[in-house]
Motif scaffolding. Structure first.
Motif, PDB file in Angstrom:
ATOM      1  N   GLY A 262     -55.771  11.364 -73.848  1.00  0.00           N
ATOM      2  CA  GLY A 262     -55.331   9.905 -74.454  1.00  0.00           C
ATOM      3  C   GLY A 262     -54.172  10.390 -75.267  1.00  0.00           C
ATOM      4  N   ALA A 263     -54.310  11.368 -76.235  1.00  0.00           N
ATOM      5  CA  ALA A 263     -53.449  11.757 -77.329  1.00  0.00           C
ATOM      6  C   ALA A 263     -52.223  12.018 -76.757  1.00  0.00           C
ATOM      7  CB  ALA A 263     -53.868  12.760 -78.322  1.00  0.00           C
ATOM      8  N   VAL A 264     -52.294  13.042 -75.596  1.00  0.00           N
ATOM      9  CA  VAL A 264     -50.980  13.253 -74.775  1.00  0.00           C
ATOM     10  C   VAL A 264     -50.239  12.001 -74.283  1.00  0.00           C
ATOM     11  CG1 VAL A 264     -49.866  14.912 -73.268  1.00  0.00           C
ATOM     12  CG2 VAL A 264     -52.061  15.559 -74.599  1.00  0.00           C
ATOM     13  N   GLU A 265     -50.849  11.214 -73.593  1.00  0.00           N
ATOM     14  CA  GLU A 265     -50.336  10.058 -72.721  1.00  0.00           C
ATOM     15  C   GLU A 265     -49.666   9.155 -73.748  1.00  0.00           C
ATOM     16  OE1 GLU A 265     -53.132   7.797 -70.560  1.00  0.00           O
ATOM     17  OE2 GLU A 265     -51.522   6.697 -69.598  1.00  0.00           O
ATOM     18  N   ALA A 266     -50.211   8.890 -75.173  1.00  0.00           N
ATOM     19  CA  ALA A 266     -49.669   8.008 -76.250  1.00  0.00           C
ATOM     20  C   ALA A 266     -48.511   8.729 -76.448  1.00  0.00           C
ATOM     21  CB  ALA A 266     -50.581   8.006 -77.119  1.00  0.00           C
TER      22      ALA A 266
ATOM     23  N   GLY B 177     -56.611   5.793 -78.856  1.00  0.00           N
ATOM     24  CA  GLY B 177     -57.272   6.790 -78.234  1.00  0.00           C
ATOM     25  C   GLY B 177     -57.312   8.297 -78.944  1.00  0.00           C
ATOM     26  N   ASP B 178     -56.013   8.582 -79.571  1.00  0.00           N
ATOM     27  CA  ASP B 178     -55.813   9.756 -80.264  1.00  0.00           C
ATOM     28  C   ASP B 178     -55.947   9.846 -81.639  1.00  0.00           C
ATOM     29  OD1 ASP B 178     -53.925   7.748 -80.339  1.00  0.00           O
ATOM     30  OD2 ASP B 178     -52.349   9.257 -80.303  1.00  0.00           O
ATOM     31  N   ALA B 179     -56.587   8.955 -82.009  1.00  0.00           N
ATOM     32  CA  ALA B 179     -56.646   8.623 -83.545  1.00  0.00           C
ATOM     33  C   ALA B 179     -57.608   9.578 -84.068  1.00  0.00           C
ATOM     34  CB  ALA B 179     -56.855   7.301 -84.192  1.00  0.00           C
ATOM     35  N   SER B 180     -57.581  10.009 -85.495  1.00  0.00           N
ATOM     36  CA  SER B 180     -58.703  10.371 -86.399  1.00  0.00           C
ATOM     37  C   SER B 180     -59.047   9.480 -87.154  1.00  0.00           C
ATOM     38  CB  SER B 180     -58.418  11.749 -86.926  1.00  0.00           C
ATOM     39  OG  SER B 180     -57.598  12.686 -86.013  1.00  0.00           O
ATOM     40  N   LEU B 181     -60.526   9.481 -87.377  1.00  0.00           N
ATOM     41  CA  LEU B 181     -60.855   8.274 -88.338  1.00  0.00           C
ATOM     42  C   LEU B 181     -61.241   8.870 -89.536  1.00  0.00           C
ATOM     43  CD1 LEU B 181     -63.191   6.166 -85.757  1.00  0.00           C
ATOM     44  CD2 LEU B 181     -60.634   5.996 -86.549  1.00  0.00           C
TER      45      LEU B 181
ATOM     46  N   GLY C 185     -41.066   8.075 -73.787  1.00  0.00           N
ATOM     47  CA  GLY C 185     -40.387   7.984 -72.288  1.00  0.00           C
ATOM     48  C   GLY C 185     -40.547   8.990 -71.512  1.00  0.00           C
ATOM     49  N   VAL C 186     -41.500   9.760 -71.707  1.00  0.00           N
ATOM     50  CA  VAL C 186     -41.656  11.173 -70.673  1.00  0.00           C
ATOM     51  C   VAL C 186     -42.539  10.974 -69.798  1.00  0.00           C
ATOM     52  CG1 VAL C 186     -42.106  13.514 -70.616  1.00  0.00           C
ATOM     53  CG2 VAL C 186     -41.035  12.578 -72.800  1.00  0.00           C
ATOM     54  N   THR C 187     -42.195  11.069 -68.327  1.00  0.00           N
ATOM     55  CA  THR C 187     -43.164  10.493 -67.322  1.00  0.00           C
ATOM     56  C   THR C 187     -43.838  11.896 -66.797  1.00  0.00           C
ATOM     57  OG1 THR C 187     -41.111  10.905 -65.946  1.00  0.00           O
ATOM     58  CG2 THR C 187     -41.681   8.767 -66.384  1.00  0.00           C
ATOM     59  N   HIS C 188     -43.489  13.089 -67.088  1.00  0.00           N
ATOM     60  CA  HIS C 188     -44.300  14.204 -66.550  1.00  0.00           C
ATOM     61  C   HIS C 188     -44.834  14.827 -67.876  1.00  0.00           C
ATOM     62  CE1 HIS C 188     -42.418  14.488 -62.841  1.00  0.00           C
ATOM     63  NE2 HIS C 188     -41.136  14.062 -63.550  1.00  0.00           N
ATOM     64  N   TRP C 189     -46.467  14.828 -67.801  1.00  0.00           N
ATOM     65  CA  TRP C 189     -47.122  15.354 -68.766  1.00  0.00           C
ATOM     66  C   TRP C 189     -48.410  15.824 -68.281  1.00  0.00           C
ATOM     67  CZ3 TRP C 189     -51.669  12.906 -69.774  1.00  0.00           C
ATOM     68  CH2 TRP C 189     -51.727  11.577 -69.340  1.00  0.00           C
ATOM     69  N   ARG C 190     -48.936  16.759 -69.067  1.00  0.00           N
ATOM     70  CA  ARG C 190     -50.284  17.130 -68.489  1.00  0.00           C
ATOM     71  C   ARG C 190     -50.984  17.646 -69.735  1.00  0.00           C
ATOM     72  NH1 ARG C 190     -49.580  20.480 -63.119  1.00  0.00           N
ATOM     73  NH2 ARG C 190     -47.996  19.603 -62.295  1.00  0.00           N
ATOM     74  N   ALA C 191     -52.284  17.161 -69.738  1.00  0.00           N
ATOM     75  CA  ALA C 191     -53.192  17.581 -71.022  1.00  0.00           C
ATOM     76  C   ALA C 191     -54.398  18.581 -70.652  1.00  0.00           C
ATOM     77  CB  ALA C 191     -53.753  16.217 -71.451  1.00  0.00           C
ATOM     78  N   GLY C 192     -54.782  18.803 -71.767  1.00  0.00           N
ATOM     79  CA  GLY C 192     -55.965  19.724 -71.656  1.00  0.00           C
ATOM     80  C   GLY C 192     -55.753  20.950 -71.293  1.00  0.00           C
ATOM     81  N   MET C 193     -54.262  21.693 -71.269  1.00  0.00           N
ATOM     82  CA  MET C 193     -53.994  22.932 -70.819  1.00  0.00           C
ATOM     83  C   MET C 193     -54.361  24.003 -71.486  1.00  0.00           C
ATOM     84  SD  MET C 193     -52.039  21.827 -68.267  1.00  0.00           S
ATOM     85  CE  MET C 193     -50.571  23.162 -67.681  1.00  0.00           C
TER      86      MET C 193
ATOM     87  N   ILE D 184     -60.261   3.726 -91.258  1.00  0.00           N
ATOM     88  CA  ILE D 184     -58.775   4.151 -91.705  1.00  0.00           C
ATOM     89  C   ILE D 184     -58.109   4.997 -90.578  1.00  0.00           C
ATOM     90  CG2 ILE D 184     -56.859   4.882 -93.158  1.00  0.00           C
ATOM     91  CD1 ILE D 184     -58.945   4.345 -95.297  1.00  0.00           C
ATOM     92  N   PRO D 185     -57.627   4.396 -89.388  1.00  0.00           N
ATOM     93  CA  PRO D 185     -57.342   5.462 -88.191  1.00  0.00           C
ATOM     94  C   PRO D 185     -56.112   6.107 -88.773  1.00  0.00           C
ATOM     95  CG  PRO D 185     -56.568   3.118 -87.884  1.00  0.00           C
ATOM     96  CD  PRO D 185     -57.122   3.168 -89.131  1.00  0.00           C
ATOM     97  N   MET D 186     -55.813   7.586 -88.199  1.00  0.00           N
ATOM     98  CA  MET D 186     -54.822   8.309 -88.467  1.00  0.00           C
ATOM     99  C   MET D 186     -54.244   9.193 -87.383  1.00  0.00           C
ATOM    100  SD  MET D 186     -56.120   9.722 -92.172  1.00  0.00           S
ATOM    101  CE  MET D 186     -54.473   9.614 -93.156  1.00  0.00           C
ATOM    102  N   ARG D 187     -53.064   9.527 -87.292  1.00  0.00           N
ATOM    103  CA  ARG D 187     -52.653  10.403 -86.379  1.00  0.00           C
ATOM    104  C   ARG D 187     -51.433  11.188 -86.693  1.00  0.00           C
ATOM    105  NH1 ARG D 187     -51.210   6.533 -81.448  1.00  0.00           N
ATOM    106  NH2 ARG D 187     -49.401   5.775 -82.584  1.00  0.00           N
ATOM    107  N   GLN D 188     -51.234  12.258 -85.866  1.00  0.00           N
ATOM    108  CA  GLN D 188     -50.301  13.285 -86.114  1.00  0.00           C
ATOM    109  C   GLN D 188     -48.913  12.252 -85.656  1.00  0.00           C
ATOM    110  OE1 GLN D 188     -51.734  16.531 -84.732  1.00  0.00           O
ATOM    111  NE2 GLN D 188     -51.600  17.703 -86.537  1.00  0.00           N
ATOM    112  N   SER D 189     -47.953  11.882 -86.651  1.00  0.00           N
ATOM    113  CA  SER D 189     -46.974  11.329 -86.086  1.00  0.00           C
ATOM    114  C   SER D 189     -45.981  12.027 -85.506  1.00  0.00           C
ATOM    115  CB  SER D 189     -46.286  10.296 -87.224  1.00  0.00           C
ATOM    116  OG  SER D 189     -45.783  11.261 -88.302  1.00  0.00           O
ATOM    117  N   LEU D 190     -45.081  11.399 -84.588  1.00  0.00           N
ATOM    118  CA  LEU D 190     -44.235  12.137 -83.772  1.00  0.00           C
ATOM    119  C   LEU D 190     -42.951  12.383 -85.076  1.00  0.00           C
ATOM    120  CD1 LEU D 190     -43.690   9.862 -80.880  1.00  0.00           C
ATOM    121  CD2 LEU D 190     -44.592  11.954 -80.740  1.00  0.00           C
ATOM    122  N   ARG D 191     -42.199  13.422 -84.840  1.00  0.00           N
ATOM    123  CA  ARG D 191     -41.067  13.866 -85.515  1.00  0.00           C
ATOM    124  C   ARG D 191     -40.319  12.677 -85.396  1.00  0.00           C
ATOM    125  NH1 ARG D 191     -40.521  19.568 -86.706  1.00  0.00           N
ATOM    126  NH2 ARG D 191     -42.115  20.690 -85.990  1.00  0.00           N
ATOM    127  N   PRO D 192     -39.560  12.570 -86.756  1.00  0.00           N
ATOM    128  CA  PRO D 192     -38.841  11.219 -86.925  1.00  0.00           C
ATOM    129  C   PRO D 192     -37.741  10.763 -85.822  1.00  0.00           C
ATOM    130  CG  PRO D 192     -38.288  12.773 -88.819  1.00  0.00           C
ATOM    131  CD  PRO D 192     -39.331  13.227 -88.051  1.00  0.00           C
TER     132      PRO D 192
END
Lengths: 736, 59
Positions: free
Chosen positions: A583-587, A533-537, A593-601, A550-558
């Motif tokens: 989609g990107a935020v949920e992923a 859902g959160d990939a750039s193509l 392992g974070v349960t509280h999140w809000r997107a499109g803020m 080739i799907p790409m995405r900003q990876s999480l900090r290591p």
């Protein structure tokens, strides 16, 4: 180096001897050998009269004759030696002069001189008092002491007097009010004692008190200064310049402060847009992740508004700089920022809270002592002397050092952990946080995108795609080139702006670019986006074969996952607020392992959520980098931002952390909590000291000797206790 | 005790000399780069060419 000339006149200032002067921030200095190399290398250039590198601040000052050597030769010489250098904007030069630091140092020198020389007299008087000193000798010694003390105190008390007067004018009490009262009374009393040929005078107490307090004040000042100068270096290295197009068509790089509304600015592919404005000429895609948190690229063309801090992808743009027109995103952000900043200034730092409790008690105690002794029948003058000795002994010497000493040690630890704090009270506020709100894009994730599928070295197609990607400055292409480790670009590459690049390889046309550019059907794109859902193509096609996506995405900090779970295990409540798609935020939230999140803020949504958390009783640490985070950063109880953040967000945050890892956030919280604990210990030490000292003073047993010993003793104890914090250093490493 | 009449001024003026020295060194920017100063001591740049790089001057 950039493609266009810099307008050096804007960075160079004329020096007194007819030459010119320039200050540069230099990157890549690792040791003292670099210092010699840089200075010798520049000295060999014709016309250079002085090149001096400050190894503390990593700044280089160069004086030279502009007739013989152009300024860009100096920068390119440094470049050849392997050091990236950026000139400072002289417009900001004045603000960098550290006037108050110098004044404090001079006052320390004067009060140190005075207290040492007076102590010479005082020790003689004290020993004489118990043996055979004559009255004439003692008076002489007291008069000499007065001669040194009066001008020295008049000079060294000024920093405290200014701040005390400001506080009184604002109907507040700070620590400087009792300091000024205590010191002036001590000096005044001593002069009267001397006039009356008494046995005791308190000149050494007054000057020594000022000396210790000034040391504390200077430590506090120095810590702020160091952070500020590093922040300025970072700002200069991020090159806050814009390429201005002159009416005759020439392009020159000038400092941002010289850009006026109505100017036209050139932005080449892959550059960050330096200003707010409207596109005049050019088609491109813009990465707005720093501004809105949105990771998908937005297409732009003539007439589109663009914002400072966004990244131009692949086209060349000419932008007309606009004045703030009241309805733009930036204005909205600024308005929210102002409101949030006002709310925050209500926080009262620990030292001032201690002072506001301390002053009334101490002054009441002195008054009671005076009245008590007078009623007892001692006569008003001896009673007054005892009352003033109460004020002298309780003068907040230890209290003045208790908090600055801890702040200096803690900021040193934070610096080593990669965190630069803007103000001393950030440590106190960090220690209070119990809820952490993260932004996603650029904060939990790295600023650059990465391939979703791991690179297989045997994958020939991908290797070719990587080589082709070298010819584009599109962020996705740059990421692909980096991931494949390609080093030889393909020849004869043609670029279609806003679409992709193509070249020919072994008689076949190879294409790399948007899915549409490589003839990928909408259905296939939709099907892939369903899975990621959160990939750039990015699409790649060889000849007429079906294209490859080739799907790409900003990876999480290591270390994001470890840090988040560490913080959760320490009892912090974690929440993600992002401007990105759901989609990107949920992923990201799932992965961490974070349960509280809000997107499109939006920025206002983020502030609203922070207010809601505040109303629930939470103390929030906000961590974010984007322009859309700036109001939330300013509005939260305390805030952190990564060094890749936009300027506005860094300014709004209380501290900045360096590097790719998220660990500094956890370290900062740990160090602050320990620092706060040590601050409280120091305050309690001061309280205990007073509980012992005040009764002795009230009883009238405080001689100048007792006062001097008590003051220096308590100062040394709180300083030693602050240094204990350094032991934390090794432990923080293991935890983080 | 007449000795005090000139010993005290001597002692105080020596102290004052130290203070003036400190204010002068502060004004001339000697505390601006404490990190660099400790390394500059070791550098031979100020010696003539033939005495550089650790060679002892001819006695």
């Amino acid at each position: 180096m950039t493609v266009h000339m810099r307008d050096w006149d804007a960075f160079v200032t004329p020096a007194a001897d007819g030459g010119v002067h320039m200050d540069l921030a230099v990157e890549g200095i690792t040791c003292a050998a670099c210092m010699g190399e840089i200075e010798r290398g520049l000295a060999q250039l014709p016309g250079v009269t002085r090149a001096r590198l400050n190894l503390t601040s990593h700044r280089l000052a160069v004086d030279w004759d502009a007739e013989q050597t152009p300024a860009d030769l100096i920068v390119s010489t440094l470049d050849h030696m392997g050091y990236r250098a950026h000139p400072f904007d002289p417009a900001a030069q004045k603000a960098r002069e550290d006037r108050s630091g110098r004044e404090l140092l001079r006052a320390i020198g004067v009060s140190g001189f005075a207290s040492m020389n007076i102590m010479l007299m005082s020790v003689s008087v004290w020993s004489g008092n118990v043996t055979d000193i004559t009255d004439e000798t003692r008076d002489l010694f007291h008069w000499v002491s007065a001669l040194i003390a009066l001008p020295a105190v008049a000079y060294a008390i000024r920093p405290f007097l200014r701040s005390a007067l400001a506080a009184i004018r604002g109907h507040r009490l700070n620590m400087d009010v009792p300091i000024c009262i205590g010191v002036s009374l001590a000096v005044g009393l001593s002069v009267i004692q001397t006039l009356q040929s008494q046995h005791h005078a308190y000149f050494e107490s007054a000057t020594m008190l000022l000396f210790f307090l000034l040391v504390g004040r200077y430590l506090d000042h120095n810590m702020r200064g160091r952070t500020r100068s590093l922040a300025e270096n970072i700002a200069a290295l991020k090159a806050e310049v814009a390429a201005r197009i002159a009416p005759d068509g020439t392009v020159r790089e000038v400092p941002l402060s010289k850009i006026e509304p109505g100017d036209r600015v050139l932005v080449t592919a892959g550059e960050r847009i330096p200003v707010d404005g409207v596109i005049d000429v050019g088609q491109s895609e813009v990465d707005q992740s720093l501004v809105t948190g949105e990771t998908a690229l937005a297409p732009v063309g003539p007439g589109t508004r663009v914002y400072a801090g966004t990244l131009n992808a692949d086209g060349v743009l000419e932008i007309r700089v606009s004045a703030a027109s009241g309805a733009t995103l930036l204005d909205e952000v600024n308005r929210l920022l102002e409101a949030a900043g006002q709310a925050k200034s209500r926080y009262v730092v620990l030292a001032d809270r201690a002072a506001s409790m301390y002053s009334p008690i101490v002054h009441a105690a002195a008054l009671t002592t005076f009245l008590g002794w007078t009623l007892y029948g001692l006569g008003w003058q001896p009673s007054l002397i005892i009352a003033i000795s109460v004020l002298i002994i309780t003068c907040p010497c230890a209290l003045g050092l208790a908090i600055p000493a801890v702040q200096v040690v803690a900021s040193g630890l934070l610096f080593r952990a990669g965190v630069l704090i803007h103000s001393g009270d950030a440590i106190e506020r960090l220690a209070a946080a119990d809820t952490i709100v993260f932004d996603k894009t650029g904060t939990l994730t790295l600023a650059q995108p990465e391939l979703l599928e791991p690179v297989d070295d045997a994958d020939q197609d991908l290797a070719v795609a990587g080589r082709l990607a070298l010819s584009s400055r599109h962020p996705l292409a740059l990421a692909l080139a980096r991931a494949t480790g390609a080093s030889h670009p393909l020849g004869g590459v043609q670029e279609t702006t806003g679409a992709g690049v193509e070249a020919s390889q072994d008689g076949q046309t190879v294409r790399l670019g948007s899915p549409a550019f490589c003839g990928v059907s909408e259905a296939r794109v939709a099907e892939l986006l369903e899975r990621h859902g959160d990939a750039s193509l990015l699409a790649f096609r060889v000849g007429t074969e079906p294209a490859r996506l080739i799907p790409m995405r900003q990876s999480l900090r290591p270390d994001a996952k470890q840090v988040i779970s560490l913080l959760q295990s320490r009892g912090y409540r974690i929440e993600i607020l992002s401007g990105d798609r759901s989609g990107a935020v949920e992923a990201a939230a799932m992965a961490l392992g974070v349960t509280h999140w809000r997107a499109g803020m939006t920025p206002a949504d983020k502030i609203a959520r922070l207010d809601q958390l505040k109303a629930e009783g939470a103390t929030v640490l906000m961590v974010g980098d984007g322009l859309n985070d700036a109001p939330a950063l300013a509005g939260a109880h305390v805030s952190l931002s990564p060094v890749t953040a936009v300027h506005l967000s860094q300014a709004a945050a209380d501290a900045v952390f360096l590097g790719d890892a998220l660990a500094p956030v956890a370290d900062a919280l740990l160090i602050s909590r320990r620092a706060k604990a040590v601050m409280m210990e120091n305050l309690w030490i001061s309280v205990i000291y007073n509980l012992i000292a005040v009764p002795i003073a009230v009883a009238g047993f405080v001689t100048p000797l007792v006062a001097a010993a008590a003051m220096s003793g308590s100062s040394l104890i709180v300083t030693a206790n602050a240094l204990r914090l350094r032991l934390l250093r090794s432990r923080a490493r293991i935890d983080g | 005790m007449e000795v005090l009449l000139y010993l005290i001024p001597v002692a105080v003026s020596l102290g004052a000399l130290g203070l003036v020295g400190f204010l002068w060194s502060l004004k001339s920017g000697q505390y601006d780069d404490l990190e660099g100063a400790k390394w500059r001591v070791l550098s031979d740049d100020d010696l003539p060419e033939d005495q550089q790089s650790g060679k002892m001057p001819d006695a």
